[in-house]
Design a protein around this motif. Structure first.
Motif, PDB file in Angstrom:
ATOM      1  N   UNK A 146       3.954  81.632  38.612  1.00  3.67           N
ATOM      2  CA  UNK A 146       4.173  82.177  37.264  1.00  3.67           C
ATOM      3  C   UNK A 146       5.339  83.152  37.210  1.00  3.67           C
ATOM      4  N   UNK A 190       8.559  81.523  35.898  1.00  2.00           N
ATOM      5  CA  UNK A 190       8.642  81.291  34.451  1.00  2.00           C
ATOM      6  C   UNK A 190      10.034  81.638  33.931  1.00  2.00           C
ATOM      7  N   UNK A 191      10.683  80.656  33.243  1.00  2.00           N
ATOM      8  CA  UNK A 191      12.033  80.945  32.769  1.00  2.00           C
ATOM      9  C   UNK A 191      12.070  82.002  31.666  1.00  2.00           C
ATOM     10  N   UNK A 201      -6.871  76.361  27.321  1.00  2.00           N
ATOM     11  CA  UNK A 201      -5.666  76.324  28.154  1.00  2.00           C
ATOM     12  C   UNK A 201      -4.547  75.560  27.460  1.00  2.00           C
ATOM     13  N   UNK A 235      -0.898  76.929  26.288  1.00  2.00           N
ATOM     14  CA  UNK A 235       0.431  76.400  26.618  1.00  2.00           C
ATOM     15  C   UNK A 235       1.247  76.249  25.343  1.00  2.00           C
ATOM     16  N   UNK A 295      -2.743  81.324  30.125  1.00  2.00           N
ATOM     17  CA  UNK A 295      -2.610  80.114  30.940  1.00  2.00           C
ATOM     18  C   UNK A 295      -2.791  80.460  32.416  1.00  2.00           C
ATOM     19  N   UNK A 313      -4.789  68.230  37.403  1.00  6.36           N
ATOM     20  CA  UNK A 313      -4.378  68.314  35.994  1.00  6.36           C
ATOM     21  C   UNK A 313      -4.038  69.762  35.638  1.00  6.36           C
ATOM     22  N   UNK A 314      -4.827  70.698  36.143  1.00  8.17           N
ATOM     23  CA  UNK A 314      -4.596  72.110  35.824  1.00  8.17           C
ATOM     24  C   UNK A 314      -3.238  72.551  36.358  1.00  8.17           C
ATOM     25  N   UNK A 315      -2.941  72.171  37.606  1.00 10.36           N
ATOM     26  CA  UNK A 315      -1.639  72.515  38.180  1.00 10.36           C
ATOM     27  C   UNK A 315      -0.517  71.865  37.381  1.00 10.36           C
ATOM     28  N   UNK A 341      -0.541  71.018  34.230  1.00 15.51           N
ATOM     29  CA  UNK A 341      -0.380  71.713  32.947  1.00 15.51           C
ATOM     30  C   UNK A 341       0.369  73.027  33.153  1.00 15.51           C
ATOM     31  N   UNK A 342       0.000  73.753  34.213  1.00 15.95           N
ATOM     32  CA  UNK A 342       0.675  75.023  34.488  1.00 15.95           C
ATOM     33  C   UNK A 342       2.167  74.797  34.706  1.00 15.95           C
ATOM     34  N   UNK A 371       3.828  74.037  31.466  1.00 21.05           N
ATOM     35  CA  UNK A 371       3.920  75.230  30.627  1.00 21.05           C
ATOM     36  C   UNK A 371       5.075  76.115  31.085  1.00 21.05           C
ATOM     37  N   UNK A 372       5.399  76.069  32.372  1.00 25.03           N
ATOM     38  CA  UNK A 372       6.508  76.887  32.876  1.00 25.03           C
ATOM     39  C   UNK A 372       7.856  76.227  32.633  1.00 25.03           C
ATOM     40  N   UNK A 373       7.913  74.907  32.772  1.00 23.10           N
ATOM     41  CA  UNK A 373       9.209  74.214  32.690  1.00 23.10           C
ATOM     42  C   UNK A 373       9.506  73.688  31.301  1.00 23.10           C
ATOM     43  N   UNK A 431      -2.445  65.001  26.180  1.00 24.30           N
ATOM     44  CA  UNK A 431      -2.694  66.389  25.787  1.00 24.30           C
ATOM     45  C   UNK A 431      -1.565  66.948  24.927  1.00 24.30           C
ATOM     46  N   UNK A 486       1.520  67.259  26.056  1.00 21.35           N
ATOM     47  CA  UNK A 486       2.420  68.001  26.932  1.00 21.35           C
ATOM     48  C   UNK A 486       3.337  67.057  27.699  1.00 21.35           C
TER      49      UNK A 486
END
Lengths: 306, 278
Positions: free
Chosen positions: A27, A30-31, A262, A266, A274, B123-125, B127-128, B131-133, B216, B218
Motif C-alpha cells: 500500500x 500507491x501512486x 471492499x 476501491x 481497502x 481475489x483479495x490480493x 482487488x488490492x 485498487x493501487x494501479x 466486480x 474492476x
C-alpha cells in the motif's frame, strides 16, 4: 493436543509480521497521495500538509512502518475516509453477513460433499461414482458468479421460489450459498471418494470385516475418521476460494458484507478501508488454516507428536 | 490390456483440452477477421435484437453485435491470461531455481516471501493490486502475475531441490561447469516440462481471476469487451433478456474446462509425480 496447539500458535507470529509487512509495502506503492484524497482536490497545500502530518505520512518510512506494525497488531487499522469511522468499526458492522455466508457454505459442503463421496466410494463403479466425477469436472470450470446468475434466473426470476438479491432472512442465503458451495461440494466429494477408497485397502479394515463386523460398523467405526484428513486438507486449500468466492457472490447478490464493502472502497478510493479489509481477509485465511491444522492434530495423533 | 485403455483415456483428455484451448487461441488471434461487425459500434435502434441475420447471437442493450463482442473479448481475456502467465513464469522460474538449487539464505527469503503472498486470498490480493494501479488491462496482467507467481515458485523450487544432487548435476559440477551453466543447461531443461504443465493448470485460475475482476467492475475499461464485464452488464437484464448472460459465462467455463483438461491430461501423461501437488 494442548502442546501442539501452542506450538502452532507460536508459529503464527512470524507469519503475521511478514504479512503485515507485505501489506505495508504493497500500500506504500500507491501512486496517489492519501492526504490529498482525504482533503479533497480543492484543499490548499497547507491543509494537505496538515493532514499528511496528522496521518504521520511526513515521518521517515521506518517510523511509519513501526507505527503501522504496532497499530495493526493492536487491531487499529486507521480511519475510513468515506465513513469517517475507524476501519475496524466499519468492518465489524459488515461482518455478520460474510461470516454467515461462509458458515452456511462450509456446512453445505460438509453435509453434501462427504456423504456423496462416501456413497460413491462404497460402490466405486456405480452410477454415483461416475456422476460425482463428471459433476466435479463441470463445477471446477463454472465460475461461481455465472452459476449465481443462472440460479437467480432460474429459481428467482422464473420460478419465484427464492428472493433474487438482497439480505432479508434465511431464504436470501440459499442461492448465494449454493453458488459458493457447488465447487467445494464437488471437490470434497471427489476427495472423500478417493481417500475412502485408499482406506478401504488398509489391513485394519480387512481385519474388522474378518471379525464379522457389519458393513455399517466398519464404515463408520473404522473407515470414516482416517478418511477425513485429506478431505480437510482440500477444505483448507480452498480457504482462499471460500473467502474470495464469498466476496464476489456478495457483490452479485447485493449482500451488505465485507466483500461488497471492499469493492465499494476501491470505487471510492477509500484506501485505509481497502487496506484494512485486505488485512481482515488475510487474518481470516490464517484462522481457517489454523483450524485446519488443529483438526489434523485431533484426527491424526501422529501429527501431535511429530 | 487394462493399462493401455487407461493411457488412451488420459491422452484423450489432454487432446480434447488442447483442442479447446487452441480453438480459443485461434479465435483470439484471428478474431479481427472473424467479427461480423464492429464490437464497440453502438446502434440504439438495433438494441436487444434476438438472434437473426447479421447478428447470429443478437445484439446487446447498446445495439452492439454480441458475437463480435464475444470474439473481441476472447482476445482480451486470452491476452490477460497469457501475458500474466508469462510474467509469472519470468518471476517464478529464476526465483524458484535460485531457492531450490542454492538453498540456504536465498531459499529462506524467497520461500517466506512467496508463502507470505500466498496468505492473501487470490481475489483479495488481485482487488488490492487493481485498487493501487487503477483499472485496465495492465493492472489485470500484473494482478494475474503476482497472484500466480508464488504458487509457481513453490513448484519450481520443489523440482529444483529434486535435481540438486542428481548424478548428472554432480557430473557436470565435477567436470568443472559453473553453477549458472548447470542451471541453464542441465536443471532448467529437466524441469521446464513439469513447470509448463503446472502453469497450464494455474492458467485456469488466472482466467477466473481476470473474469471475476471484470464482473466486480474492476476489469478492463469500457467499452472494451471482456467476458466477466459482459456478465456483469447482463445483470440489469436478467428479467427481460436472460440470454445475455448465457454466452459470456459459457465462454469462461469452456475455456477453463479446456485448460483444466489439458493440464490434467499432460500432468498424468508426463509427470505422475506432480499429481495432487498442483
Amino acid at each position: 493436543m494442548g502442546r501442539y496447539a501452542v506450538f502452532r500458535l507460536v508459529r503464527l507470529i512470524p507469519q503475521v509480521l511478514l504479512v503485515v509487512t507485505l501489506l505495508f509495502v504493497l500500500f506504500r506503492l500507491l501512486p496517489g497521495d492519501p492526504a490529498q484524497l482525504i482533503a479533497g482536490l480543492t484543499a490548499s497545500a497547507a491543509e494537505v500538509a496538515r493532514i499528511r502530518h496528522q496521518l504521520g505520512l511526513d515521518r521517515p518510512i521506518w517510523v511509519q512502518y513501526g507505527a503501522f506494525l504496532v497499530q495493526a497488531v493492536q487491531g487499529n487499522l486507521g480511519q475510513s475516509i468515506s465513513y469517517g469511522l475507524p476501519v475496524t468499526t466499519v468492518v465489524a458492522a459488515h461482518l455478520a453477513p460474510t461470516v454467515e455466508l461462509m458458515a452456511t457454505s462450509v456446512a453445505l459442503t460438509v453435509v453434501l460433499g462427504i456423504p456423496a463421496g462416501v456413497l460413491s466410494a462404497v460402490r466405486p463403479h456405480g452410477l454415483l461414482g461416475y456422476l460425482s466425477t463428471l459433476v466435479s469436472v463441470v463445477f471446477l470450470a463454472v465460475p461461481n458468479f455465472w452459476l449465481g446468475l443462472l440460479l437467480v434466473e432460474w429459481l428467482a426470476v422464473r420460478q419465484h421460489l427464492l428472493p433474487a438479491v438482497g439480505w432479508s432472512g434465511p431464504a436470501s442465503l440459499v442461492l448465494p450459498t449454493l453458488a459458493i458451495a457447488a465447487r467445494l461440494v464437488a471437490l470434497v466429494a471427489r476427495m472423500t471418494r478417493s481417500s475412502m477408497l485408499d482406506v478401504s485397502f488398509e489391513d485394519y479394515v480387512r481385519t474388522a470385516r474378518a471379525k464379522g463386523l457389519s458393513g455399517a460398523r466398519v464404515l463408520f467405526g473404522h473407515m470414516l475418521k482416517p478418511t477425513l484428513p485429506p478431505v480437510i486438507t482440500v477444505i483448507g486449500l480452498q480457504a482462499g476460494y471460500l473467502l474470495g468466492g464469498a466476496l464476489v457472490i456478495e457483490v452479485l447478490f447485493a449482500i451488505p458484507g465485507v466483500g461488497q464493502l471492499m469493492v465499494t472502497g476501491v470505487a471510492t478510493r477509500d484506501y485505509p478501508l481497502v487496506q484494512g479489509i485486505t488485512l481482515f481477509y488475510v487474518a481470516a485465511f490464517m484462522l481457517i488454516n489454523l483450524l485446519v491444522d488443529l483438526s489434523y492434530g485431533w484426527l491424526d495423533p501422529r501429527v501431535r507428536y511429530a | 490390456m487394462k493399462v493401455k485403455v487407461k493411457v488412451r483415456a488420459r491422452d484423450l483428455t489432454a487432446w480434447i483440452g488442447a483442442l479447446i484451448v487452441v480453438g480459443f487461441a485461434f479465435v483470439a488471434v484471428a478474431g479481427h477477421w472473424l467479427e461480423p461487425a464492429n464490437p464497440t459500434a453502438e446502434n440504439l435502434a438495433a438494441a436487444l435484437l434476438p438472434p437473426g441475420p447479421g447478428h447470429p447471437f443478437g445484439t446487446d442493450p447498446l445495439g452492439r453485435d454480441i458475437l463480435s463482442r464475444l470474439i473481441a473479448a476472447t482476445a482480451v481475456d486470452l491476452w490477460i491470461t497469457g501475458a500474466g502467465m508469462v510474467a509469472a513464469l519470468a518471476i517464478a522460474v529464476p526465483a524458484g531455481l535460485l531457492a531450490g538449487h542454492r538453498g540456504g539464505r536465498w531459499d529462506a527469503i524467497i520461500t517466506s516471501l512467496s508463502d507470505g503472498v500466498l496468505t492473501f486470498p487470490t481475489i483479495v490480493l488481485a482487488i488490492a493490486i487493481v485498487s493501487l494501479l487503477g483499472m485496465g488491462t495492465t493492472s489485470l496482467i500484473v494482478a494475474v502475475a503476482l497472484t500466480t507467481a508464488p504458487q509457481l515458485v513453490r513448484i519450481v523450487r520443489g523440482l529444483a531441490i529434486g535435481l540438486r544432487d542428481a548424478p548428472f548435476v554432480e557430473g557436470a559440477r565435477a567436470a568443472g561447469s559453473g553453477e549458472a551453466r548447470i542451471l541453464g543447461r542441465h536443471v532448467l531443461p529437466n524441469i521446464i516440462g513439469s513447470t509448463l504443465v503446472a502453469a497450464s493448470l494455474l492458467a485456469s485460475q488466472a482466467v477466473l481471476i481476470a473474469a471475476a475482476l471484470g464482473f466486480l467492475g474492476l476489469g478492463v475499461r469500457p467499452p472494451a469487451p471482456e467476458w466477466g464485464t459482459m456478465l456483469s452488464d447482463s445483470r440489469s437484464y436478467l428479467l427481460t433478456d436472460p440470454s445475455l448472460m448465457v454466452l459470456p459465462g459459457a465462454c469462461i467455463a469452456l475455456f477453463v474446462l479446456g485448460l483444466n483438461m489439458l493440464g490434467d491430461g499432460l500432468r498424468d501423461a508426463l509427470d505422475p509425480k506432480l499429481r495432487g501437488r498442483v
